[in-house]
Design a protein around this motif. Structure first.
Motif, PDB file in Angstrom:
ATOM      1  N   GLY A  29       0.844  -1.197   0.000  1.00  0.00           N
ATOM      2  CA  GLY A  29       0.000   0.000   0.000  1.00  0.00           C
ATOM      3  C   GLY A  29       0.871   1.236   0.000  1.00  0.00           C
ATOM      4  N   TRP A  30       0.220   2.388   0.070  1.00  0.00           N
ATOM      5  CA  TRP A  30       0.922   3.661  -0.112  1.00  0.00           C
ATOM      6  C   TRP A  30       0.697   4.571   1.094  1.00  0.00           C
ATOM      7  CZ3 TRP A  30       3.628   1.865  -3.752  1.00  0.00           C
ATOM      8  CH2 TRP A  30       3.062   1.013  -4.704  1.00  0.00           C
ATOM      9  N   ASP A  31       1.783   4.874   1.781  1.00  0.00           N
ATOM     10  CA  ASP A  31       1.757   5.802   2.913  1.00  0.00           C
ATOM     11  C   ASP A  31       1.850   7.207   2.318  1.00  0.00           C
ATOM     12  OD1 ASP A  31       1.828   6.852   5.429  1.00  0.00           O
ATOM     13  OD2 ASP A  31       3.923   6.353   5.812  1.00  0.00           O
ATOM     14  N   ALA A  32       0.726   7.702   1.802  1.00  0.00           N
ATOM     15  CA  ALA A  32       0.738   8.825   0.862  1.00  0.00           C
ATOM     16  C   ALA A  32       0.569  10.197   1.498  1.00  0.00           C
ATOM     17  CB  ALA A  32      -0.357   8.615  -0.186  1.00  0.00           C
ATOM     18  N   PHE A  33       0.042  10.249   2.733  1.00  0.00           N
ATOM     19  CA  PHE A  33      -0.109  11.533   3.407  1.00  0.00           C
ATOM     20  C   PHE A  33       1.212  11.918   4.093  1.00  0.00           C
ATOM     21  CE2 PHE A  33      -4.969  11.896   4.276  1.00  0.00           C
ATOM     22  CZ  PHE A  33      -5.096  12.796   3.233  1.00  0.00           C
ATOM     23  N   ASP A  82     -11.687   6.490   2.201  1.00  0.00           N
ATOM     24  CA  ASP A  82     -12.096   5.227   2.812  1.00  0.00           C
ATOM     25  C   ASP A  82     -11.032   4.688   3.760  1.00  0.00           C
ATOM     26  OD1 ASP A  82     -10.279   4.595   0.833  1.00  0.00           O
ATOM     27  OD2 ASP A  82     -11.309   2.781   0.184  1.00  0.00           O
ATOM     28  N   TYR A  83      -9.812   5.218   3.659  1.00  0.00           N
ATOM     29  CA  TYR A  83      -8.771   4.848   4.623  1.00  0.00           C
ATOM     30  C   TYR A  83      -8.720   5.855   5.766  1.00  0.00           C
ATOM     31  CZ  TYR A  83      -4.328   3.454   6.662  1.00  0.00           C
ATOM     32  OH  TYR A  83      -3.363   3.033   7.549  1.00  0.00           O
ATOM     33  N   TYR A  84      -8.564   7.161   5.450  1.00  0.00           N
ATOM     34  CA  TYR A  84      -8.346   8.113   6.548  1.00  0.00           C
ATOM     35  C   TYR A  84      -9.604   8.353   7.379  1.00  0.00           C
ATOM     36  CZ  TYR A  84      -9.825  12.234   3.615  1.00  0.00           C
ATOM     37  OH  TYR A  84     -10.486  13.154   2.849  1.00  0.00           O
ATOM     38  N   ARG A  85     -10.758   7.892   6.866  1.00  0.00           N
ATOM     39  CA  ARG A  85     -11.945   7.870   7.734  1.00  0.00           C
ATOM     40  C   ARG A  85     -11.622   7.122   9.026  1.00  0.00           C
ATOM     41  NH1 ARG A  85     -17.275   4.049   6.502  1.00  0.00           N
ATOM     42  NH2 ARG A  85     -18.330   4.426   8.504  1.00  0.00           N
ATOM     43  N   TRP A  86     -10.888   6.024   8.909  1.00  0.00           N
ATOM     44  CA  TRP A  86     -10.607   5.206  10.082  1.00  0.00           C
ATOM     45  C   TRP A  86      -9.415   5.732  10.877  1.00  0.00           C
ATOM     46  CZ3 TRP A  86     -14.731   2.907  11.214  1.00  0.00           C
ATOM     47  CH2 TRP A  86     -15.599   2.472  10.211  1.00  0.00           C
ATOM     48  N   THR A  87      -8.511   6.454  10.225  1.00  0.00           N
ATOM     49  CA  THR A  87      -7.474   7.164  10.982  1.00  0.00           C
ATOM     50  C   THR A  87      -8.137   8.193  11.897  1.00  0.00           C
ATOM     51  OG1 THR A  87      -5.897   6.870   9.155  1.00  0.00           O
ATOM     52  CG2 THR A  87      -5.365   8.547  10.810  1.00  0.00           C
ATOM     53  N   GLN A  88      -9.138   8.902  11.366  1.00  0.00           N
ATOM     54  CA  GLN A  88      -9.890   9.860  12.181  1.00  0.00           C
ATOM     55  C   GLN A  88     -10.685   9.141  13.278  1.00  0.00           C
ATOM     56  OE1 GLN A  88     -12.138  11.799   9.065  1.00  0.00           O
ATOM     57  NE2 GLN A  88     -10.539  13.332   8.695  1.00  0.00           N
ATOM     58  N   TRP A  89     -11.224   7.995  12.956  1.00  0.00           N
ATOM     59  CA  TRP A  89     -11.958   7.207  13.950  1.00  0.00           C
ATOM     60  C   TRP A  89     -11.036   6.835  15.109  1.00  0.00           C
ATOM     61  CZ3 TRP A  89     -11.555   2.198  15.891  1.00  0.00           C
ATOM     62  CH2 TRP A  89     -12.682   1.667  16.535  1.00  0.00           C
ATOM     63  N   ALA A 385      -4.463  13.906   7.034  1.00  0.00           N
ATOM     64  CA  ALA A 385      -5.825  13.615   7.480  1.00  0.00           C
ATOM     65  C   ALA A 385      -6.301  14.737   8.401  1.00  0.00           C
ATOM     66  CB  ALA A 385      -5.866  12.275   8.209  1.00  0.00           C
ATOM     67  N   PRO A 386      -7.417  15.400   8.077  1.00  0.00           N
ATOM     68  CA  PRO A 386      -7.927  16.452   8.975  1.00  0.00           C
ATOM     69  C   PRO A 386      -8.238  15.889  10.362  1.00  0.00           C
ATOM     70  CG  PRO A 386      -9.000  16.571   6.832  1.00  0.00           C
ATOM     71  CD  PRO A 386      -8.213  15.291   6.843  1.00  0.00           C
ATOM     72  N   ILE A 387      -7.935  16.686  11.383  1.00  0.00           N
ATOM     73  CA  ILE A 387      -8.224  16.282  12.760  1.00  0.00           C
ATOM     74  C   ILE A 387      -9.719  16.471  13.006  1.00  0.00           C
ATOM     75  CG2 ILE A 387      -7.825  16.857  15.190  1.00  0.00           C
ATOM     76  CD1 ILE A 387      -4.956  17.623  14.408  1.00  0.00           C
ATOM     77  N   PRO A 388     -10.444  15.426  13.420  1.00  0.00           N
ATOM     78  CA  PRO A 388     -11.914  15.489  13.523  1.00  0.00           C
ATOM     79  C   PRO A 388     -12.402  16.186  14.795  1.00  0.00           C
ATOM     80  CG  PRO A 388     -11.167  13.307  14.145  1.00  0.00           C
ATOM     81  CD  PRO A 388      -9.933  14.075  13.726  1.00  0.00           C
ATOM     82  N   ILE A 389     -12.103  17.465  14.892  1.00  0.00           N
ATOM     83  CA  ILE A 389     -12.464  18.276  16.069  1.00  0.00           C
ATOM     84  C   ILE A 389     -13.019  19.609  15.579  1.00  0.00           C
ATOM     85  CG2 ILE A 389     -11.482  19.624  17.977  1.00  0.00           C
ATOM     86  CD1 ILE A 389     -11.701  16.728  18.747  1.00  0.00           C
ATOM     87  N   VAL A 390     -14.040  20.117  16.266  1.00  0.00           N
ATOM     88  CA  VAL A 390     -14.509  21.478  16.023  1.00  0.00           C
ATOM     89  C   VAL A 390     -14.402  22.270  17.320  1.00  0.00           C
ATOM     90  CG1 VAL A 390     -16.073  20.771  14.178  1.00  0.00           C
ATOM     91  CG2 VAL A 390     -16.929  20.962  16.510  1.00  0.00           C
ATOM     92  N   PRO A 401     -18.864  13.676  15.456  1.00  0.00           N
ATOM     93  CA  PRO A 401     -19.502  12.360  15.644  1.00  0.00           C
ATOM     94  C   PRO A 401     -18.982  11.344  14.634  1.00  0.00           C
ATOM     95  CG  PRO A 401     -21.140  14.115  15.682  1.00  0.00           C
ATOM     96  CD  PRO A 401     -19.868  14.743  15.244  1.00  0.00           C
ATOM     97  N   GLU A 402     -18.871  10.100  15.063  1.00  0.00           N
ATOM     98  CA  GLU A 402     -18.368   9.046  14.181  1.00  0.00           C
ATOM     99  C   GLU A 402     -19.207   8.919  12.923  1.00  0.00           C
ATOM    100  OE1 GLU A 402     -17.931   5.377  16.265  1.00  0.00           O
ATOM    101  OE2 GLU A 402     -16.694   6.242  17.850  1.00  0.00           O
ATOM    102  N   SER A 403     -20.502   9.191  13.044  1.00  0.00           N
ATOM    103  CA  SER A 403     -21.397   9.062  11.891  1.00  0.00           C
ATOM    104  C   SER A 403     -21.090  10.085  10.803  1.00  0.00           C
ATOM    105  CB  SER A 403     -22.849   9.198  12.335  1.00  0.00           C
ATOM    106  OG  SER A 403     -23.064  10.482  12.935  1.00  0.00           O
ATOM    107  N   GLU A 404     -20.363  11.159  11.147  1.00  0.00           N
ATOM    108  CA  GLU A 404     -20.045  12.207  10.183  1.00  0.00           C
ATOM    109  C   GLU A 404     -18.659  12.037   9.580  1.00  0.00           C
ATOM    110  OE1 GLU A 404     -20.758  16.093  11.765  1.00  0.00           O
ATOM    111  OE2 GLU A 404     -22.743  15.557  12.549  1.00  0.00           O
ATOM    112  N   LEU A 405     -17.972  10.953   9.918  1.00  0.00           N
ATOM    113  CA  LEU A 405     -16.652  10.685   9.345  1.00  0.00           C
ATOM    114  C   LEU A 405     -16.813  10.072   7.957  1.00  0.00           C
ATOM    115  CD1 LEU A 405     -14.753   9.163  12.415  1.00  0.00           C
ATOM    116  CD2 LEU A 405     -14.810  11.548  11.656  1.00  0.00           C
ATOM    117  N   PRO A 406     -15.892  10.341   7.034  1.00  0.00           N
ATOM    118  CA  PRO A 406     -14.676  11.120   7.260  1.00  0.00           C
ATOM    119  C   PRO A 406     -14.919  12.623   7.150  1.00  0.00           C
ATOM    120  CG  PRO A 406     -14.703  10.344   5.011  1.00  0.00           C
ATOM    121  CD  PRO A 406     -15.919   9.746   5.677  1.00  0.00           C
TER     122      PRO A 406
END
Length: 777
Positions: A29-33, A82-89, A385-390, A401-406
């Motif tokens: 795979g590709w560590d692209a970020f 579909d990958y960084y959604r789970w990094t944020q999770w 990957a954006p940090i999932p914080i407001v 919320p997890e439902s709003e990821l990514p």
């Protein structure tokens, strides 16, 4: 070709174990970020989304070219939603468990990359990616609380099958120590500072104290020092400012002289005044940024005291000490002297007694400290990957919320660091310039809020990727628990030493968090690690040998090598040029030998294929074949690929000699068939072609690995007589063609001989080939 030092050996191992009947998952795979990808995009003037897509395609083409047998149906890319959604999770998981937090801290800032850097990303005083000098600045950042796992990260190193130098690097980076913390008053002032020491038994030998350049008593951030005397202010402030531009690693290793502040501190155990220096080898992040200096019993303090004409009293006497001044620091256990009521005690006993006394008197306390700091994960860059914080004015920091990821990274044209609004000077990401990204509704109260505009360190993405390979298309979680139950953690991880205190340490932390959250059943990500050596190459103009690197202009590409010599010759040379773990230098002449070897294999193989075998008596060839199967099997599993190739070369010589003498016999034909199977993991293309020409079923890589016959592999035996000082002590059955090094090794490790040589010095060993070893003690 430097990357091939990793990819080709793992492909050999994968092909070998498939032929051994094992189910093998060999993914890519590709560590692209992250910084490397974004800096390359900046260099090329192309959007990182485009460069990473283009480079991944080129990598895949080249990996296919050199025969890497990856399962491309499991390909992953850390920069896809579909990958960084789970990094944020995972970020939210860490946040919920109190392991992700925001704080103001003095951090490394790279003005070239326009972002903060973790301590681990400072190499020899420069940024790990652009190699320009960073400096420290105060910024509010996000951290992962890796220190909460410090003890387990340290203890579990003992359970890992890793190279010792990698284990040592992690152990030293974590830096656990047990010691005593106490206050020292600054004479004539109301100020004091905290000292931490692991050697409280030497406290009576303190003759000076040293503060870190960042210590608030010598550097208040405004160019003033609270304790420095007026005549020394300018010198101390200038020294402190210069020190902040150097990495902690460089400061510790360099050990420069410090400068005297003009102030004195008071030793609380004997009330003696000692001068206070500031020196950059003392770090603010460890031990409170202050040390007591005991030159008689610490090498660095000894050299410092010698240079500055500071007294060096002995307080722990070495064995048979005559009272004379020491010529070097003595840091071993001994007897307490010049230490008041503790004189005459063994120093190890005194260490506990003094600590107890200080705690009873409330002038000190025992404590444990670590060199490792929490993991700084904020990056003021676009490509991550954006940090999932407001941030909400009413609710404060609110997780998405997890439902709003990514939280999607928007495609923007103004993605360069610090572009437009001068965010480089503000320490803000280019995402701060994107209103439609920044402005959002608070998930908690529904009011107006702002998204966090920092992105995550690329190492966050790579801290869990191995588990994604088990089920890369799974949508209900980062991985399918059922698939992970089948595969478990990787059986083998191959990576360089440069990952020791970043990727490997971070992944271990991430894995332990997942285990504590109950989502995986194991606590270590990579139980077995092998680390390849570094590929070097010569500068095309100067001839200087340096690490093969694009920045050095000495890269040799697999495309050019494969076009000239073939992909299999490329693989064989990479495997044969040096032991797997050794550094090596690419030499164009060397691959010519690999090419000639494979040409000889091809010629002999085709001659065997086209001839009708004759039925002649069995020769020594069969014995050598079975010995070679045994050797190549053992060497492949032990990552001794160079000696496995050497064994194949030796067998080829024997087969060629047999052919020259006897022609194509049934014995040679059988050896040739087994030879192609042995060659297959190392040179997959030529082996596949020869296998097909032999009329065998497709594919050679789906065949069973050859097995050796113990009796045939044993070959002819000889009796090795072993003497100790001329007296016969053992007779050992060995192969008749045993070499000198092996014979000596067998003699020295034979169980029956241990009682004769234990505790004695071996002066020399006399060897008579195949007959006798005489160990002279």
């Amino acid at each position: 070709m430097g990357h091939g030092r990793n990819y080709v050996p793992t492909d050999v191992i994968s092909r070998y174990y498939r032929m051994k009947g094992r189910a093998v998952l060999h993914p890519m795979g590709w560590d692209a970020f992250g910084l490397p990808a974004e800096n390359e995009a900046i260099k090329k003037g192309i959007h990182p989304r485009e460069t990473t897509t283009r480079y991944a395609a080129n990598y895949r083409r080249q990996m296919t070219l050199i025969g890497c047998s990856y399962d491309w149906e499991r390909e992953i890319n850390s920069s896809t939603p579909d990958y960084y959604r789970w990094t944020q999770w995972f970020f939210l998981l860490l946040y919920k468990r109190g392991l992700a937090y925001r704080a103001v801290g003095r951090q490394w800032w790279c003005p070239e990359c326009k972002t903060v850097l973790a301590d681990e990303q400072i190499e020899h005083g420069t940024c790990w990616r652009c190699h320009k000098p960073p400096y420290k600045r105060d910024l509010e950042q996000w951290y992962f609380r890796i220190t909460a796992y410090a003890d387990e990260l340290l203890a579990d190193l003992e359970t890992l099958d890793w190279p010792e130098h990698i284990v040592a690097m992690q152990r030293n980076w974590i830096g656990r120590s047990e010691g005593v913390e106490f206050e020292m008053a600054v004479a004539g002032t109301d100020e004091s500072f905290t000292v931490y020491t692991t050697r409280i038994d030497t406290v009576y030998g303190m003759t000076f104290a040293v503060l870190a350049p960042e210590h608030p008593l010598v550097n208040d951030g405004l160019g003033q020092s609270a304790i420095t005397t007026p005549e020394r202010q300018s010198e101390v402030v200038a020294y402190c400012e210069e020190a902040t531009r150097r990495s902690e690693l460089d400061r510790v290793q360099a050990g420069r002289d410090g400068v005297f502040t003009g102030a004195y501190a008071v030793n609380p155990l004997n009330d003696e005044r000692v001068p206070i220096y500031v020196a950059d080898y003392v770090l603010m992040g460890y031990g409170g940024g202050a040390i007591m200096a005991v030159p008689a019993h610490d090498e660095r303090d000894f050299e410092f005291a010698k240079r500055n004409d500071i007294p060096i009293p002995v307080v722990i006497a070495p064995p048979d000490w005559d009272g004379a001044p020491l010529n070097a620091a003595y840091n071993e256990p001994g007897t307490m002297v010049n230490s008041g009521p503790w004189d005459g005690l063994p120093s190890e006993e005194a260490k506990g007694r003094i600590a107890e006394w200080m705690e009873e008197k409330s002038i000190g306390r025992r404590t444990v400290q670590y060199r490792m700091r929490d993991w700084l994960i904020s990056r003021q860059r676009y490509w991550g990957a954006p940090i999932p914080i407001v941030c909400c004015a009413a609710c404060g920091i609110v997780p998405v919320p997890e439902s709003e990821l990514p939280v999607l990274l928007p495609h923007v044209e103004a993605w360069l660091p610090g572009e437009e609004l001068g965010n480089a000077s503000l320490g803000r990401s280019p995402l701060a310039n994107v209103p439609e990204f920044v402005h959002t509704a608070c998930p908690q109260c529904g009011g107006p809020a702002r998204r966090e505009t920092d992105t995550m360190d690329g190492f966050a993405c790579s801290s869990w990727y191995a588990l994604r390979f088990a089920s890369p298309h799974y949508t209900d979680g980062p991985f399918d628990p059922a698939a992970l139950a089948v595969w478990g953690p990787p059986d083998l991880y191959v990576g360089g030493a440069e990952h020791a205190v970043m990727h490997l340490l971070y992944t271990r932390f991430w894995t332990k968090v997942m285990a504590d959250a109950g989502i995986i059943p194991f606590r270590e990500p990579f139980p077995v690690l092998r680390s390849q050596g570094v590929m070097h190459a010569r500068d095309p103009e100067t001839g200087e040998v340096t690490r093969m690197s694009k920045s050095k202009g000495n890269v040799v590409t697999p495309d050019r090598v494969a076009e000239t010599h073939g992909a299999d010759a490329l693989r064989v040379y990479l495997l044969f040029m040096a032991p797997f773990e050794n550094n090596t230098v690419w030499e164009e002449e060397g691959i010519a030998g690999a090419t000639r070897f494979l040409q000889r294999v091809w010629r002999l193989g085709n001659e065997v294929i086209t001839a009708r075998p004759t039925d002649k008596p069995t020769t020594q060839l069969t014995t050598q074949l079975h010995q070679t199967i045994q050797r190549v099997t053992a060497d492949a599993e032990a990552f001794k690929f160079n000696t496995a190739i050497a064994a194949l070369m030796e067998l080829l010589n024997a087969m060629s000699a047999h052919h020259h003498t006897h022609g194509v016999t049934a014995e040679l034909a059988e050896a040739a068939r087994a030879y192609v199977l042995l060659l297959a993991p190392f040179a997959p293309h030529i082996a596949e072609e020869l296998w097909a020409r032999m009329g065998e079923a497709y594919s050679v890589h789906q065949q069973t690995w050859p097995e050796w016959n113990e009796a045939l592999a044993a070959g002819e035996k000889a009796t090795l007589i072993v003497q100790v000082n001329g007296k016969v002590r053992a007779r050992i059955a060995v192969p008749a063609d045993i070499d000198e090094e092996t014979a000596k090794g067998i003699a020295l490790t034979d169980e029956a001989l241990r009682r004769y040589i234990a505790g004695k010095k071996v002066c020399r060993i006399i060897y008579i080939p195949g007959r006798l070893v005489n160990i002279v003690l």
